[in-house]
Design a protein around this motif. Structure first.
Motif, mmCIF file in Angstrom:
data_model
loop_
_atom_site.group_PDB
_atom_site.id
_atom_site.type_symbol
_atom_site.label_atom_id
_atom_site.label_comp_id
_atom_site.label_asym_id
_atom_site.label_seq_id
_atom_site.Cartn_x
_atom_site.Cartn_y
_atom_site.Cartn_z
ATOM 1 N N ALA A 809 0.815 -1.212 0.000
ATOM 2 C CA ALA A 809 0.000 0.000 0.000
ATOM 3 C C ALA A 809 0.849 1.262 0.000
ATOM 4 O O ALA A 809 0.597 2.191 -0.763
ATOM 5 N N LEU A 810 1.857 1.293 0.855
ATOM 6 C CA LEU A 810 2.603 2.539 1.045
ATOM 7 C C LEU A 810 3.617 2.791 -0.062
ATOM 8 O O LEU A 810 3.992 3.925 -0.316
ATOM 9 N N ALA A 811 4.051 1.702 -0.722
ATOM 10 C CA ALA A 811 5.000 1.909 -1.811
ATOM 11 C C ALA A 811 4.358 1.612 -3.159
ATOM 12 O O ALA A 811 5.034 1.661 -4.186
ATOM 13 N N ARG A 812 3.069 1.320 -3.125
ATOM 14 C CA ARG A 812 2.317 1.011 -4.352
ATOM 15 C C ARG A 812 2.965 -0.142 -5.128
ATOM 16 O O ARG A 812 3.386 0.048 -6.275
ATOM 17 N N VAL A 813 3.094 -1.242 -4.451
ATOM 18 C CA VAL A 813 3.705 -2.397 -5.082
ATOM 19 C C VAL A 813 2.618 -3.423 -5.405
ATOM 20 O O VAL A 813 1.769 -3.717 -4.566
ATOM 21 N N GLN A 814 2.657 -3.930 -6.603
ATOM 22 C CA GLN A 814 1.701 -4.971 -6.981
ATOM 23 C C GLN A 814 2.223 -5.684 -8.224
ATOM 24 O O GLN A 814 2.354 -5.046 -9.272
ATOM 25 N N PRO A 815 2.564 -6.933 -8.173
ATOM 26 C CA PRO A 815 2.588 -7.758 -6.968
ATOM 27 C C PRO A 815 3.919 -7.642 -6.234
ATOM 28 O O PRO A 815 4.917 -7.237 -6.807
ATOM 29 N N LEU A 816 3.901 -8.049 -4.968
ATOM 30 C CA LEU A 816 5.110 -8.056 -4.147
ATOM 31 C C LEU A 816 5.555 -9.498 -3.962
ATOM 32 O O LEU A 816 4.763 -10.352 -3.590
ATOM 33 N N HIS A 817 6.811 -9.763 -4.296
ATOM 34 C CA HIS A 817 7.366 -11.108 -4.097
ATOM 35 C C HIS A 817 8.353 -11.064 -2.959
ATOM 36 O O HIS A 817 9.264 -10.236 -2.963
ATOM 37 N N ILE A 818 8.173 -11.950 -2.023
ATOM 38 C CA ILE A 818 9.144 -12.034 -0.937
ATOM 39 C C ILE A 818 9.893 -13.340 -1.107
ATOM 40 O O ILE A 818 9.286 -14.425 -1.105
ATOM 41 N N VAL A 819 11.194 -13.240 -1.293
ATOM 42 C CA VAL A 819 11.987 -14.434 -1.570
ATOM 43 C C VAL A 819 13.182 -14.490 -0.638
ATOM 44 O O VAL A 819 13.544 -13.500 -0.007
ATOM 45 N N SER A 820 13.766 -15.705 -0.559
ATOM 46 C CA SER A 820 14.883 -15.879 0.367
ATOM 47 C C SER A 820 16.238 -15.716 -0.296
ATOM 48 O O SER A 820 17.249 -15.543 0.367
ATOM 49 N N ASP A 821 16.247 -15.763 -1.599
ATOM 50 C CA ASP A 821 17.528 -15.680 -2.277
ATOM 51 C C ASP A 821 17.406 -14.834 -3.544
ATOM 52 O O ASP A 821 16.394 -14.891 -4.242
ATOM 53 N N ALA A 822 18.430 -14.082 -3.814
ATOM 54 C CA ALA A 822 18.403 -13.188 -4.955
ATOM 55 C C ALA A 822 18.217 -13.937 -6.269
ATOM 56 O O ALA A 822 17.737 -13.388 -7.258
ATOM 57 N N SER A 823 18.588 -15.225 -6.273
ATOM 58 C CA SER A 823 18.445 -16.003 -7.504
ATOM 59 C C SER A 823 16.980 -16.183 -7.885
ATOM 60 O O SER A 823 16.663 -16.493 -9.028
ATOM 61 N N GLU A 824 16.100 -15.977 -6.924
ATOM 62 C CA GLU A 824 14.676 -16.144 -7.219
ATOM 63 C C GLU A 824 14.076 -14.894 -7.862
ATOM 64 O O GLU A 824 12.904 -14.871 -8.199
ATOM 65 N N ALA A 825 14.873 -13.842 -7.938
ATOM 66 C CA ALA A 825 14.387 -12.599 -8.531
ATOM 67 C C ALA A 825 15.015 -12.395 -9.900
ATOM 68 O O ALA A 825 16.081 -12.926 -10.178
ATOM 69 N N PRO A 826 14.364 -11.632 -10.757
ATOM 70 C CA PRO A 826 14.950 -11.360 -12.070
ATOM 71 C C PRO A 826 16.249 -10.566 -11.952
ATOM 72 O O PRO A 826 16.485 -9.905 -10.939
ATOM 73 N N ARG A 827 17.086 -10.692 -13.004
ATOM 74 C CA ARG A 827 18.371 -9.999 -12.957
ATOM 75 C C ARG A 827 18.497 -8.905 -13.997
ATOM 76 O O ARG A 827 19.227 -7.963 -13.811
ATOM 77 N N ASP A 828 17.774 -9.052 -15.051
ATOM 78 C CA ASP A 828 17.918 -8.083 -16.123
ATOM 79 C C ASP A 828 16.968 -6.909 -15.961
ATOM 80 O O ASP A 828 15.810 -7.087 -15.585
#
Length: 914
Positions: A809-828
RNA sequence: GGGCGAUUAGCUCAGUUGGCUAGAGCGUCUGUUUUACACACAGAAGGUCGCAGGUUCAAGUCCUGCAUCGCCCACCA
């Protein structure tokens, strides 16, 4: 009685805070509900008295500051349930009224002399009696308030028992005497002045060298001359001797001989005196005991006659021979001319020196011989006890403490060098000197205070007596204030209970005039209480605030015309804003410049509270009262609740500490920061999310509790808005602590509410929100457009997950992914922010400028490296590890670990960027 | 002549037992009619803490000296 506050909705709250509407209403409500009226019970011993509402210009901001500080301390103590604190603070209002009445008269084309003393005082009193103010609460112990305020405001000589008693006792003890002394005289005000009422100003003048012919033993000119230097040639006519240093070789031959005074022809003895500085001027001094304090003393030592040549109105008298009748300054010119013409003037040189000036009107003060009343401040009235000695020791022994402490030395220096105090004035405003002279035998009658006016002379029994026409220095009367107001000289309950009081609060420029005199008088008048200073001093602490200066740093003064009218500012921004600004704008005892923008921002703070309360009230339903959060249920509260409660608890503890240390400005800042920064900016925003969300924990109990507690904390600083808002909130409280805020208990610290874990967790969520907002702002992403974001976190993952709805809500994020390792997030095509316990990754697709992102990351890495290196250096220093306290070392280690994690994250992000 | 205070961001000022990647308000810049508040919200830029030494593991904070500004006290004619 709370009818004004039984408001169950926010609909009637305007969108903006209107100080005028609130303050007027609250004032009336306070009055009608009786809180400000004298009460019979011990529980509520304060009454607020009101200075006139329309003291424009005269009652300046310094007074508003004094009143503000006093009111804060009093309200605070009252809410703590310690009603014994009591502060003086009225004198300036009395002065202001006098000035105001004079001004009213001027408008009618009159002066006070036209209407006479009685009529003048009548008008003063009428003015006070018919007026009230909604702003600067003046506090006074209940009881005979009408009597003492009448006494003070009118300086009415009649009913002044305390002044009579003090004068009598001092006279009996031999500490008041009448004498012909050289005193400071203001030719314009036509009155004697004490040393304190004379200001010294540097002015350009001349040093005239005049030669006096020496005489031989037969009284004939010996042909020799002695040359003296003077800045005041007009006083030559009153010369009665010449003084030189006894060891001055140049004049050894002249010592003991006579000289002839030019023009007048008087024979003058040449005397040797240690006070002469051979290096100054010619090394010879003309002795004019009638018109110079130093000369007066030299004259006393050598038995030199005294001649007075100047009249009280500043003209020359018969002693001035050819110059009789001339103004003193015209005479100066004439005499210089004549000396020159007759060959006595050796030379004239420009000379800058300081001269005495009347602090009231600026006229050059004339030292004159005159019969006046004095207080013998250094004379022992008992073995080892004098007024100044006692007053000095009371402070050096610590019975009275100055805050800030540096003023202690200023006080002691003054007290150590004190000279007798001239207390008689040839003015109207003041208590009349309680002395009667016998017309037949000229005896001086000082009757005991019980005798209103003596009927016959003590010495000869004659019945023709007249009272001394003079009045007392107002500071003589004011010095009695701490106990005269409590019923002294009677041994009243009030006196026993409230003397000594805790705090005396005033501006530092009043130390000598008032504070010192109150201490001297108190120690003497309470001497029956025994030896202990603690029982006889009028107060334990002297809290001194700085001066309020104008925008250019000039001291406000009526003569300079730069006084800022506090009433105008109050009308514009509200009393709360004016007070809050004055009290928080500078450190203790520090001068401040007043700028309207500061008051404006304090007004904005009031408005912020208004609107936050409006929001909270909008969420409430009067049929469902809100309970106070309890410690027992704390574990079930969401982290952000525990976060805000923990921070509130720390605030309460800090404010308590700061107020106890008299750090009023700092306490005010802390409250401002918490209420605006923590509560409004974060907690309220988070609460909004929960209110919208089905099934979320109800934020209302904490929302109300924190606001309510914050208002209670702030109440002494901003009594009107807080009272209003608290009153509006009260109907929703399940267990309101009191009927009105001003009598509610002050919040107490309870360390059990501290929750470091919740603080860490929520601070982590806040960091994430800030990081995403920052990326949005830097990448110019439309504010309204939701963006996708990844938060990578290990140890803080539970906290981030709990805070997910708020991040969204406060940062206007949609969707928000919470992950444990950076490899689970995009890199490019991502923007990355690395936080101590989390990493934020925002995919930007087309918006991404890889070059800009790279240089941003590089810059951050460079900064982080410097920082980490510094910490490493510190931690690898054996000296630091062995000598610094363990918790400091541990804190540095934590910082280093966080910095390194961050650095790694930043480097990885840079790598991935390619 | 003594004493005191100030010197920190463009401006006005906090920073009180030495531990700070030095803070606030105003101003500046960039955005925002996000249903409490434009008296607002979000973000940003901006400081070798007057100068020189010293003490300390560590100095805006303590000590010494200096400079500038201001104030108070003082009987140097």
């Amino acid at each position: 009685m709370t009818k004004e506050h039984d408001i169950a909705n926010a609909a009637d709250m305007p969108k903006a805070y209107d100080p005028g509407a609130v303050e007027g209403r609250i004032y009336v409500w306070w009055e009608e509900s009786g809180y400000f009226k004298p009460s019979d019970s011990d529980a509520d011993p304060f009454v607020i008295i009101m200075p006139p509402p329309n003291l424009t210009g005269e009652l300046h901001l310094g007074h508003a500051l004094t009143d503000g500080v006093e009111d804060i301390l009093i309200r605070w103590h009252r809410m703590l349930g310690q009603p014994t604190l009591w502060l003086p603070g009225i004198d300036h209002a009395a002065i202001a009224v006098h000035v105001l009445v004079e001004r009213q008269l001027a408008a009618e084309g009159l002066t006070k002399y036209d209407i006479g003393r009685e009529k003048f005082l009548e008008r003063v009193w009428g003015f006070v009696n018919n007026s009230r103010s909604r702003i600067f609460g003046q506090h006074k112990r209940l009881g005979s308030s009408a009597d003492w305020s009448r006494e003070l405001f009118t300086m009415d000589p009649g009913p002044s028992r305390a002044v009579r008693a003090a004068f009598y006792q001092l006279y009996q003890a031999g500490l008041i005497y009448r004498g012909e002394r050289l005193i400071n005289w203001c030719p314009r005000c036509n009155t004697a002045l004490s040393d304190l009422e004379v200001d010294h100003e540097e002015r350009d003048g001349f040093l005239w060298h005049v030669r006096y012919p020496m005489l031989d033993d037969a009284g004939q000119p010996s042909g020799g001359y002695i040359t003296i230097a003077t800045t005041r040639p007009e006083t030559i006519v009153a010369d009665t001797a010449i003084a030189v240093h006894p060891e001055d070789e140049r004049y050894r031959a002249f010592t003991g001989k006579k000289a002839r005074l030019p023009i007048i022809g008087r024979e003058l003895a040449v005397v040797g005196d240690d006070a002469i500085d051979p290096a100054f001027g010619t090394g010879a001094l003309k002795v004019t005991p009638g018109h110079d304090p130093v000369d007066f003393e030299i004259g006393q030592r050598h038995n030199v006659p005294v001649v007075s040549a100047i009249n009280p109105d500043g003209t020359m008298n018969g002693e001035a021979g050819p110059y009789a009748g001339m103004d003193r300054f015209d005479c100066r010119e004439a005499i210089v001319r004549d000396l020159d013409a007759q060959g006595f003037l050796v030379k004239t040189e420009p000379y800058r020196h300081s001269i005495g000036v009347c602090d009231r009107c600026g006229t050059i003060v004339e030292p004159l011989i005159s019969e006046q009343w004095f207080v013998a401040v250094n004379k022992e009235y008992e073995p080892g006890r004098s007024l100044s000695g006692e007053a000095l020791r009371a402070v050096t022994d610590g019975a009275v403490q100055f805050l800030p402490p540096r003023f202690t030395k200023i006080y002691t220096n003054w007290m150590e060098n004190l000279r007798d105090w001239c207390i008689s004035r040839q003015l109207w405003w003041g208590h009349r000197i309680p002395v009667w002279y016998c017309d037949s035998c000229a005896a001086v009658n000082v009757p005991p205070p019980a005798v209103e006016a003596p009927e016959s002379c003590d010495a000869c029994g004659a019945t023709s007596l007249r009272q001394d026409e003079d009045t007392l220095d107002t500071w003589f009367s004011a010095g009695l204030w701490p106990f005269s107001t409590l019923g002294w000289p009677d041994d009243t309950d009030d006196l026993r209970r409230f003397y000594p009081t805790d705090v005396m609060e005033t501006a530092y420029e009043i130390i000598f005039f008032w504070v010192a005199r109150m201490i001297m008088m108190g120690l003497f008048c309470m001497r029956e209480r025994g030896d202990a200073f603690e029982k006889r001093v009028p107060f334990r602490y002297v809290y001194l605030h700085g001066l309020v200066r104008d925008d250019d740093g000039q001291k406000m003064s009526k003569t300079r015309g730069n006084v800022v009218d506090p009433i105008g500012l109050v009308d514009k921004y509200g009393a709360d804003a004016v007070r809050f600004t004055l009290v928080t704008a500078a450190g203790t005892g520090q001068d401040q410049r007043l700028r309207e923008e500061k008051i404006e921002s304090a007004r904005n703070f009031a408005n912020k509270l208004w609107n936050a309360s409006r929001f909270v009230i909008m969420q409430l339903d009067p049929s469902q009262k809100v309970a106070t959060p309890s410690l027992a249920d704390r574990a079930s509260l969401p982290a952000e609740d525990r976060w805000v409660l923990s921070r509130l608890e720390k605030l309460v503890a800090e404010v308590d500490r700061l107020l106890n240390e008299f750090q009023l400005n700092e306490a005010g800042h802390r409250m401002y920061d918490f209420l605006w920064g923590d509560y409004c900016d974060w907690y309220v925003e988070v609460a909004k999310v929960r209110l919208r969300q089905d099934g979320a924990a109800d934020p209302r109990p904490v929302l109300v509790h924190v606001l309510e507690t914050g208002l209670r904390l702030l109440h002494p600083y901003m009594p009107f808005v807080t009272e209003e808002l608290w009153g509006r909130l009260r109907p929703f409280m399940a267990t309101p602590p009191s009927e009105a805020l001003m009598i509610a208990p002050y919040p107490k610290s309870d360390a059990a509410w501290r929750d470091e874990e919740a603080e860490r967790a929520v601070d982590g969520v806040i960091d994430v929100v800030r990081a995403i907002r920052n990326i949005r702002s830097e990448k110019k992403i439309e504010p309204s457009r939701p963006i996708e974001a990844y938060v990578v976190s290990n140890d803080a993952r539970p906290a981030i997950e709990a805070g997910a709805p708020y991040i969204e809500a406060l940062a206007r994020v949609q969707p928000l992914h919470i992950v444990s390792d950076a490899s689970e997030a995009p890199r490019d095509g991502v923007a990355t922010a690395v936080l101590p316990h989390a990493q934020v990754i925002v995919p930007l697709a087309g918006l991404m400028d890889a070059g800009a992102e790279r240089s941003r990351l590089e810059k951050e890495i460079a900064e982080a490296e410097v920082y980490a290196k510094r910490l490493q250096g510190k931690l690898s220093n054996e000296q630091f590890r062995s000598k610094a306290p363990r918790d400091v070392v541990a804190a540095e280690e934590d910082r280093l670990a966080a910095a390194q994690t961050r650095l790694e994250g930043l480097r990885r992000a840079l790598e991935e960027l390619g």
